[in-house]
Design an enzyme around this catalytic site. Structure first.
Site, mmCIF file in Angstrom:
data_model
loop_
_atom_site.group_PDB
_atom_site.id
_atom_site.type_symbol
_atom_site.label_atom_id
_atom_site.label_comp_id
_atom_site.label_asym_id
_atom_site.label_seq_id
_atom_site.Cartn_x
_atom_site.Cartn_y
_atom_site.Cartn_z
ATOM 1 C CE LYS A 1 -4.471 0.898 0.171
ATOM 2 N NZ LYS A 1 -5.543 0.038 -0.370
HETATM 3 P P1 NAD Z 1 -12.895 8.005 -2.934
HETATM 4 O O1 NAD Z 1 -11.884 9.017 -2.602
HETATM 5 O O2 NAD Z 1 -13.315 7.829 -4.360
HETATM 6 O O3 NAD Z 1 -14.245 8.264 -2.084
HETATM 7 C C1 NAD Z 1 -14.256 8.406 -0.718
HETATM 8 C C2 NAD Z 1 -15.642 8.871 -0.295
HETATM 9 O O4 NAD Z 1 -15.700 8.896 1.138
HETATM 10 C C3 NAD Z 1 -15.987 10.277 -0.770
HETATM 11 O O5 NAD Z 1 -17.362 10.346 -1.102
HETATM 12 C C4 NAD Z 1 -15.733 11.132 0.472
HETATM 13 O O6 NAD Z 1 -16.480 12.344 0.494
HETATM 14 C C5 NAD Z 1 -16.200 10.162 1.541
HETATM 15 N N1 NAD Z 1 -15.689 10.473 2.866
HETATM 16 C C6 NAD Z 1 -14.479 10.953 3.243
HETATM 17 N N2 NAD Z 1 -14.447 11.156 4.583
HETATM 18 C C7 NAD Z 1 -15.660 10.770 5.051
HETATM 19 C C8 NAD Z 1 -16.245 10.730 6.325
HETATM 20 N N3 NAD Z 1 -15.584 11.138 7.402
HETATM 21 N N4 NAD Z 1 -17.509 10.247 6.444
HETATM 22 C C9 NAD Z 1 -18.193 9.845 5.348
HETATM 23 N N5 NAD Z 1 -17.695 9.864 4.110
HETATM 24 C C10 NAD Z 1 -16.445 10.323 3.962
HETATM 25 O O7 NAD Z 1 -12.338 6.625 -2.323
HETATM 26 P P2 NAD Z 1 -12.682 5.141 -2.766
HETATM 27 O O8 NAD Z 1 -11.701 4.720 -3.787
HETATM 28 O O9 NAD Z 1 -14.130 5.037 -3.043
HETATM 29 O O10 NAD Z 1 -12.315 4.350 -1.424
HETATM 30 C C11 NAD Z 1 -13.220 4.238 -0.336
HETATM 31 C C12 NAD Z 1 -12.790 3.077 0.551
HETATM 32 O O11 NAD Z 1 -12.764 1.883 -0.241
HETATM 33 C C13 NAD Z 1 -11.394 3.198 1.160
HETATM 34 O O12 NAD Z 1 -11.395 2.568 2.429
HETATM 35 C C14 NAD Z 1 -10.538 2.381 0.209
HETATM 36 O O13 NAD Z 1 -9.361 1.886 0.822
HETATM 37 C C15 NAD Z 1 -11.492 1.260 -0.122
HETATM 38 N N6 NAD Z 1 -11.177 0.549 -1.345
HETATM 39 C C16 NAD Z 1 -11.091 1.214 -2.537
HETATM 40 C C17 NAD Z 1 -10.825 0.476 -3.689
HETATM 41 C C18 NAD Z 1 -10.806 1.123 -5.052
HETATM 42 O O14 NAD Z 1 -10.728 0.380 -6.057
HETATM 43 N N7 NAD Z 1 -10.929 2.432 -5.175
HETATM 44 C C19 NAD Z 1 -10.594 -0.909 -3.615
HETATM 45 C C20 NAD Z 1 -10.695 -1.548 -2.379
HETATM 46 C C21 NAD Z 1 -10.993 -0.800 -1.262
#
Ligand code: NAD
Length: 416
Positions: free
Chosen positions: A107
């Site tokens: 990561k």
């Molecule tokens: P992103 O940046 O696209 O979206 C994050 C979202 O969370 C946004 O809508 C933001 O406004 C919201 N957010 C931020 N702080 C917040 C809070 N305190 N309360 C509520 N909402 C809040 O990120 P993403 O890629 O969608 O990732 C989200 C989660 O999924 C993370 O934990 C990431 O590690 C995990 N994840 C992502 C992927 C991927 O392919 N992008 C894969 C596996 C896991």
């Protein structure tokens, strides 16, 4: 953050130890698998548009590479630190092994608030970071991907910075734009995978998806796609939130309109309608059957787990549930489908994209989605069968399957 006296890495290792005990794993192997292989902390000076210099700190942690090249996303977030990145890297090791994709776990992160940065500033920062870690990554060594606050554009800059040293190398990152060797279907893959898991869970428990009330916390890449896919199967998405707050309507929200609103830069709180406004804290404990945390770490914790009203929590985010909350939810009969299973659609889709780049052979989106569903359902079935056989939780089962595969590879390679 370190809730309940545990850093994120300690919490993941607590989950590791529970599963290692089910497997009767020896102490030497436990020592290797609860520590990381390589950790880089790199200085990233960024010249802002106004002429000021900001010196951000960047990290890349490689946890275990016994089963293949290290693999894991890059997160831009003020809370990113070495301990969080270690935790997320180790989760990737267990996730890739559980899904049986030929990768290890890594990561990356930069401790910065990217929401106030211009495209030019983000591009300069991404290029600096790519150059800072270039000597330990490669298409057969370590392959980054998007995570919080990073996207296909970030990957394009990263790939360009790496390719300017090594020659054209699309396989250095996944989650790229389609015009640069990206894979149709990869962007929705994590959220879509979450809903494949919801379907598998519902089928196993005789639950009908039409009309099923679902709450999604976080409306970025993962959350918005999970919400859209859930609605396409007839679920009622009753609550959603972003970092500013959330909205709730027991009659169901108009998810396609919300996505349009969010992608044009709108806050969910500014979406017009006669729904109720809720804080992120309220959203997590509002009425629903399925709760999908898809934002940050440690959102369900000892102080709110007793109020959660869902009957199943599907962890789309990484490490959204603390060990203390896990126990409370378990005691209350609430099932938790763990992150390393529920959000594995991202890395599985990345595996297909990487394969496409290595072979220079395109995959259609249909083939991609079929393969994705196949991998997700197979992992779900294996996890559920293990949990039934061992009378353990889905998290313990998922970790145990992953740990077993990694430990076997570590032993076969003569590392321990
Ligand atoms: P992103 O940046 O696209 O979206 C994050 C979202 O969370 C946004 O809508 C933001 O406004 C919201 N957010 C931020 N702080 C917040 C809070 N305190 N309360 C509520 N909402 C809040 O990120 P993403 O890629 O969608 O990732 C989200 C989660 O999924 C993370 O934990 C990431 O590690 C995990 N994840 C992502 C992927 C991927 O392919 N992008 C894969 C596996 C896991």
């Amino acid at each position: 953050m370190a809730r309940e006296g545990l850093t994120a890495f300690q919490a993941v290792n607590q989950n590791f130890e529970e599963a290692a005990s089910i497997l009767d794993l020896d102490a030497d192997m436990r020592s290797v698998l609860t520590t990381t292989y390589r950790e880089i902390s790199v200085q990233i000076p960024v010249r802002l548009d106004n002429g000021d210099l900001v010196v951000a700190q960047g990290y890349r942690v490689q946890h275990n590479g016994a089963r293949g090249p290290y693999k894991g996303g890059i997160r831009y977030h003020p809370a990113a630190d070495l301990e969080e990145v270690r935790a997320l890297a180790s989760l990737m090791t267990w996730k890739t092994a559980l899904l049986d994709v030929p990768f290890g776990g890594a990561k990356g992160g930069i401790a910065v608030d990217p929401t106030s940065m211009s495209d030019g500033e983000l591009q300069r920062m991404t290029r600096r970071y790519a150059n800072g870690i270039a000597h330990v990554i490669g298409p057969y060594r370590d392959i980054p991907a998007p995570d919080m606050n990073t996207n296909a554009q970030t990957m394009a800059w990263f790939m360009d910075a790496y390719s300017s040293r090594a020659g054209y190398t699309p396989a250095i990152v996944t989650g790229k734009p389609l015009s640069l060797g990206g894979q149709p279907g990869r962007e929705p893959a994590t959220g879509r995978g979450v809903v494949y898991i919801l379907e598998a869970y519902a089928a196993e428990h005789g639950i009908a998806l039409p009309g099923l009330p679902v709450i999604v916390q976080g409306f970025g890449n993962v959350g918005s796609w999970a919400a859209r896919e859930a609605v396409e199967r007839g679920c009622l998405v009753v609550g959603v939130s972003d970092r500013f707050g959330g909205i709730y309507d027991e009659r169901g929200l108009d998810v396609p309109a919300l996505i349009e609103h969010a992608t044009s830069g709108g806050k969910l709180l500014d979406f017009a309608g006669d729904h109720r406004e809720v804080s992120n804290e309220e959203l997590l404990v509002s009425p629903c059957e399925v709760l999908i945390p898809a934002a940050l770490d440690e959102q369900i914790h000892q102080d709110n787990a007793a109020q959660v009203q869902a009957s199943v929590v599907i962890e789309a985010a990484n490490y959204p549930t603390t060990p203390g909350a896990d126990k409370i939810l378990h005691d209350r009969g609430i099932t938790v489908v763990p992150d390393i299973l529920a959000n594995a659609g991202g890395v599985t889709g990345s595996y297909f994209e990487w394969t496409r780049n290595i072979q220079q052979m395109p995959w259609t989106e249909t083939r991609f989605n079929e393969a994705l569903r196949d991998y997700m359902v197979r992992a779900y079935d294996a996890t559920s069968a293990f949990a039934r056989a061992q009378r353990c939780t889905l998290r313990q089962a998922a970790f145990a399957i992953g740990i077993q595969r990694v430990a076997t590879a570590v032993r076969m390679r003569g590392y321990v």
